[in-house]
Design an enzyme around this catalytic site. Structure first.
Site, PDB file in Angstrom:
ATOM      1  N   GLU A  92      55.955  18.850  55.690  1.00  0.00           N
ATOM      2  CA  GLU A  92      56.929  18.573  56.754  1.00  0.00           C
ATOM      3  C   GLU A  92      56.826  17.109  57.186  1.00  0.00           C
ATOM      4  OE1 GLU A  92      56.587  21.024  60.276  1.00  0.00           O
ATOM      5  OE2 GLU A  92      58.481  20.268  61.077  1.00  0.00           O
ATOM      6  N   GLN A 148      61.308  27.924  60.105  1.00  0.00           N
ATOM      7  CA  GLN A 148      59.851  27.878  60.239  1.00  0.00           C
ATOM      8  C   GLN A 148      59.399  28.632  61.491  1.00  0.00           C
ATOM      9  OE1 GLN A 148      58.517  23.957  61.355  1.00  0.00           O
ATOM     10  NE2 GLN A 148      56.596  24.181  60.235  1.00  0.00           N
ATOM     11  N   GLY A 149      58.687  29.741  61.307  1.00  0.00           N
ATOM     12  CA  GLY A 149      58.236  30.545  62.447  1.00  0.00           C
ATOM     13  C   GLY A 149      56.793  30.279  62.805  1.00  0.00           C
ATOM     14  N   TYR A 150      56.534  29.123  63.433  1.00  0.00           N
ATOM     15  CA  TYR A 150      55.172  28.770  63.862  1.00  0.00           C
ATOM     16  C   TYR A 150      55.042  28.884  65.391  1.00  0.00           C
ATOM     17  CZ  TYR A 150      53.714  26.604  59.363  1.00  0.00           C
ATOM     18  OH  TYR A 150      53.346  26.353  58.070  1.00  0.00           O
ATOM     19  N   SER A 151      55.781  27.997  66.135  1.00  0.00           N
ATOM     20  CA  SER A 151      55.593  27.901  67.589  1.00  0.00           C
ATOM     21  C   SER A 151      55.972  29.201  68.286  1.00  0.00           C
ATOM     22  CB  SER A 151      56.467  26.780  68.162  1.00  0.00           C
ATOM     23  OG  SER A 151      56.257  25.590  67.467  1.00  0.00           O
ATOM     24  N   SER A 163      64.048  25.863  64.461  1.00  0.00           N
ATOM     25  CA  SER A 163      65.240  25.112  64.050  1.00  0.00           C
ATOM     26  C   SER A 163      66.003  25.871  62.969  1.00  0.00           C
ATOM     27  CB  SER A 163      64.835  23.739  63.501  1.00  0.00           C
ATOM     28  OG  SER A 163      64.018  23.054  64.405  1.00  0.00           O
TER      29      SER A 163
HETATM   30  C1  LIG Z   1      63.078  18.662  67.033  1.00  0.00           C
HETATM   31  C2  LIG Z   1      62.062  19.762  67.019  1.00  0.00           C
HETATM   32  C3  LIG Z   1      62.124  20.743  66.037  1.00  0.00           C
HETATM   33  C4  LIG Z   1      61.194  21.796  66.037  1.00  0.00           C
HETATM   34  N1  LIG Z   1      61.327  22.781  65.088  1.00  0.00           N
HETATM   35  C5  LIG Z   1      60.427  23.791  65.065  1.00  0.00           C
HETATM   36  C6  LIG Z   1      60.567  24.830  64.097  1.00  0.00           C
HETATM   37  O1  LIG Z   1      61.514  24.850  63.304  1.00  0.00           O
HETATM   38  N2  LIG Z   1      59.657  25.814  64.084  1.00  0.00           N
HETATM   39  C7  LIG Z   1      58.589  25.834  64.950  1.00  0.00           C
HETATM   40  O2  LIG Z   1      57.761  26.749  64.842  1.00  0.00           O
HETATM   41  N3  LIG Z   1      58.452  24.884  65.915  1.00  0.00           N
HETATM   42  C8  LIG Z   1      59.354  23.873  65.992  1.00  0.00           C
HETATM   43  N4  LIG Z   1      59.233  22.897  66.952  1.00  0.00           N
HETATM   44  C9  LIG Z   1      58.189  23.018  67.966  1.00  0.00           C
HETATM   45  C10 LIG Z   1      57.053  22.024  67.786  1.00  0.00           C
HETATM   46  O3  LIG Z   1      56.272  22.337  66.653  1.00  0.00           O
HETATM   47  C11 LIG Z   1      56.208  22.076  69.077  1.00  0.00           C
HETATM   48  O4  LIG Z   1      57.046  21.684  70.144  1.00  0.00           O
HETATM   49  C12 LIG Z   1      55.009  21.170  68.997  1.00  0.00           C
HETATM   50  O5  LIG Z   1      54.047  21.701  68.103  1.00  0.00           O
HETATM   51  C13 LIG Z   1      54.339  20.967  70.383  1.00  0.00           C
HETATM   52  O6  LIG Z   1      54.087  22.185  70.990  1.00  0.00           O
HETATM   53  P1  LIG Z   1      54.539  22.466  72.501  1.00  0.00           P
HETATM   54  O7  LIG Z   1      55.975  22.112  72.635  1.00  0.00           O
HETATM   55  O8  LIG Z   1      54.127  23.851  72.843  1.00  0.00           O
HETATM   56  O9  LIG Z   1      53.740  21.430  73.379  1.00  0.00           O
HETATM   57  P2  LIG Z   1      52.182  21.548  73.844  1.00  0.00           P
HETATM   58  O10 LIG Z   1      51.331  21.939  72.691  1.00  0.00           O
HETATM   59  O11 LIG Z   1      52.121  22.401  75.079  1.00  0.00           O
HETATM   60  O12 LIG Z   1      51.897  20.043  74.231  1.00  0.00           O
HETATM   61  C14 LIG Z   1      52.381  19.457  75.442  1.00  0.00           C
HETATM   62  C15 LIG Z   1      51.830  18.037  75.525  1.00  0.00           C
HETATM   63  O13 LIG Z   1      50.390  18.072  75.578  1.00  0.00           O
HETATM   64  C16 LIG Z   1      49.834  17.287  74.502  1.00  0.00           C
HETATM   65  N5  LIG Z   1      48.638  17.955  73.973  1.00  0.00           N
HETATM   66  C17 LIG Z   1      48.486  19.287  73.744  1.00  0.00           C
HETATM   67  N6  LIG Z   1      47.251  19.528  73.234  1.00  0.00           N
HETATM   68  C18 LIG Z   1      46.623  18.312  73.129  1.00  0.00           C
HETATM   69  C19 LIG Z   1      45.338  17.899  72.653  1.00  0.00           C
HETATM   70  N7  LIG Z   1      44.439  18.760  72.191  1.00  0.00           N
HETATM   71  N8  LIG Z   1      45.057  16.574  72.665  1.00  0.00           N
HETATM   72  C20 LIG Z   1      45.950  15.656  73.119  1.00  0.00           C
HETATM   73  N9  LIG Z   1      47.193  16.002  73.599  1.00  0.00           N
HETATM   74  C21 LIG Z   1      47.527  17.310  73.589  1.00  0.00           C
HETATM   75  C22 LIG Z   1      50.918  17.239  73.445  1.00  0.00           C
HETATM   76  O14 LIG Z   1      50.782  16.084  72.637  1.00  0.00           O
HETATM   77  C23 LIG Z   1      52.193  17.195  74.290  1.00  0.00           C
HETATM   78  O15 LIG Z   1      52.436  15.866  74.711  1.00  0.00           O
HETATM   79  C24 LIG Z   1      60.159  21.848  67.008  1.00  0.00           C
HETATM   80  C25 LIG Z   1      60.104  20.852  68.004  1.00  0.00           C
HETATM   81  C26 LIG Z   1      61.034  19.833  68.016  1.00  0.00           C
HETATM   82  C27 LIG Z   1      60.971  18.809  69.109  1.00  0.00           C
END
Ligand SMILES: Cc1cc2nc3c(=O)[nH]c(=O)nc-3n(C[C@H](O)[C@H](O)[C@H](O)COP(=O)(O)OP(=O)(O)OC[C@H]3O[C@@H](n4cnc5c(N)ncnc54)[C@H](O)[C@@H]3O)c2cc1C
Length: 385
Positions: free
Chosen positions: A242, A123-126, A159
């Site tokens: 998901e 999954q290429g999102y983040s 992942s």
């Molecule tokens: C086990 C695992 C598997 C993953 N696999 C994939 C994958 O295959 N493909 C992929 O693309 N991504 C993947 N991810 C990434 C995941 O989607 C992101 O980590 C997630 O969307 C959070 O983004 P971030 O880490 O940039 O945190 P941020 O968005 O920077 O958030 C940091 C903190 O701030 C809080 N926060 C941010 N904005 C708000 C708001 N508006 N209101 C309240 N709180 C807020 C969040 O809740 C969090 O606690 C994976 C992550 C994990 C842990």
């Protein structure tokens, strides 16, 4: 007449007998169990027992189905540890998204091979700097001529990228648009010079995470799912699937049974305090089981809201399991040194349990959406807005 909560109809009982007969014919000997799981799954599809929700034209069994029938088949397959429907990004997230949004040609090309594990996905999102605020992705896809998209950008936390054959990329196809507009959902082959995968070592010691760098990567123009520019709708469909995958009742039960085994394997006398905590988890498994039935019968008012609470429930459960496992581990280590493998799995479980509160949308964000959609509260504004 007394109303019963749920009972199996004759056709359900007949289906159970048919599943048992199939498994005894195809999954009872040592040779059969050592054979190809792909072939086994194809035979089970032909017998109308797996992927009944996928049309025949796209490799499925295409049968009228209901949640009880699916649960019956699943239980029979699990009971003898036969390969059932894959619990993978491809089968649980990509294929339902394709069925909802893609044209028949894409469904035909990708659904069939994906449901038997022939094509593996990531999954290429983040992106570095883009997580919760997914609509801010900066990866670009540009139509080079009438044949290819050119993809440039970086994805992170991807992942299983190192093992994947394809990635579904959320990319900006219209530079003029911002936010949700001008995004497209594009299927890109991983095995090409324009795609580089750099593993990221996790706290668990594994490297399932990766950074994926797209530098002049190519994919055919028709590999876009839905209309170009309408990728946000498609991407949120995948996120919905998901969350459903992450919060399945089956996963809860499996984890609970593993915990019970760890309790028994620790070789120490019965501990009422630990048993009490086990029973609390057991209650949660039952609550989830009945909630799943409730949802399946469509009596729930708002399934979107329920699916969000589902994921929160699942991640809270997993954290409780991890906390209890942590208390069980020292005695496992002291009394049963030969259980190293079991222990290693629990260490991974404990260290990885927090990940579920982040993957597929963090718990904070889920609660925020719940507050708005479920309780009608106003949208939260971030401090920097
Ligand atoms: C086990 C695992 C598997 C993953 N696999 C994939 C994958 O295959 N493909 C992929 O693309 N991504 C993947 N991810 C990434 C995941 O989607 C992101 O980590 C997630 O969307 C959070 O983004 P971030 O880490 O940039 O945190 P941020 O968005 O920077 O958030 C940091 C903190 O701030 C809080 N926060 C941010 N904005 C708000 C708001 N508006 N209101 C309240 N709180 C807020 C969040 O809740 C969090 O606690 C994976 C992550 C994990 C842990």
């Amino acid at each position: 007449m007394t109303a019963t909560f749920m009972h199996l109809t004759d056709s359900h009982l007949e289906l159970r007998a048919r599943a048992q007969e199939f498994l005894s014919d195809h999954w009872s000997t040592v040779e059969q169990r050592a054979g190809s799981t792909e072939t086994f799954r194809r035979t089970a599809i032909d017998a109308g027992l797996l992927y009944r929700w996928v049309p025949k034209a796209y490799g499925g069994a295409e049968m009228d189905s209901d949640v009880i029938s699916e649960a019956i088949i699943d239980a029979e397959f699990r009971a003898v540890q036969a390969p059932g429907e894959l619990d993978s990004i491809g089968a649980r997230m990509v294929v339902p998204t394709l069925l909802e949004h893609a044209n028949p040609a894409l469904c035909k090309a990708f659904a069939g091979p994906t449901i038997v594990g022939q094509i593996r996905w990531c999954q290429g999102y983040s992106e570095p700097g883009v997580g919760s605020d997914l609509a801010s992705v900066t990866t670009r896809a540009t139509a080079t001529d009438d044949r290819y998209w050119r993809i440039d950008g970086r994805k992170i936390w991807t992942s299983y990228a190192a093992d994947a054959d394809y990635v579904f990329v959320l990319a900006r196809t219209d530079a003029a648009d911002r936010g949700h507009d001008g995004l497209s959902y594009i299927l890109v082959p991983m095995d090409q010079p324009g795609v580089r995968v750099e593993p990221i070592r996790q706290i668990t010691g594994a490297a399932t995470f990766n950074e994926v760098i797209f530098d002049d990567a190519r994919t055919p123009l028709d590999h876009v799912v839905g209309e170009p520019g309408n990728g946000w709708t498609v991407a949120t469909t995948t996120l919905r699937h998901e969350r459903t995958m992450i919060s399945g009742a089956g996963r809860l039960g499996t984890l609970f049974r593993a915990l019970l085994r760890a309790y028994a394997a620790r070789g120490a006398p019965h501990d009422p305090a630990l048993a009490q905590r086990l029973m609390e988890l057991r209650e949660l498994v039952e609550v989830k089981r009945f909630a799943t039935i409730e949802q399946a019968f469509g009596t729930a008012q708002d399934l979107t809201v329920l699916r969000l609470t589902d994921k929160l429930f699942q991640s809270a459960f997993q954290e409780k399991v991890a906390a209890l496992a942590m208390d069980l581990l020292p005695s496992v280590a002291a009394d049963l040194p030969r259980t190293e493998v079991v222990e290693a799995r629990w260490v991974t479980q404990i260290l990885g349990s927090l990940g579920l509160t982040i993957a597929g949308g963090t718990s904070n964000i889920q609660r925020d959406i719940l507050a708005r959609r479920g309780l009608g509260m106003p949208e939260q504004r971030r401090a920097d807005q």
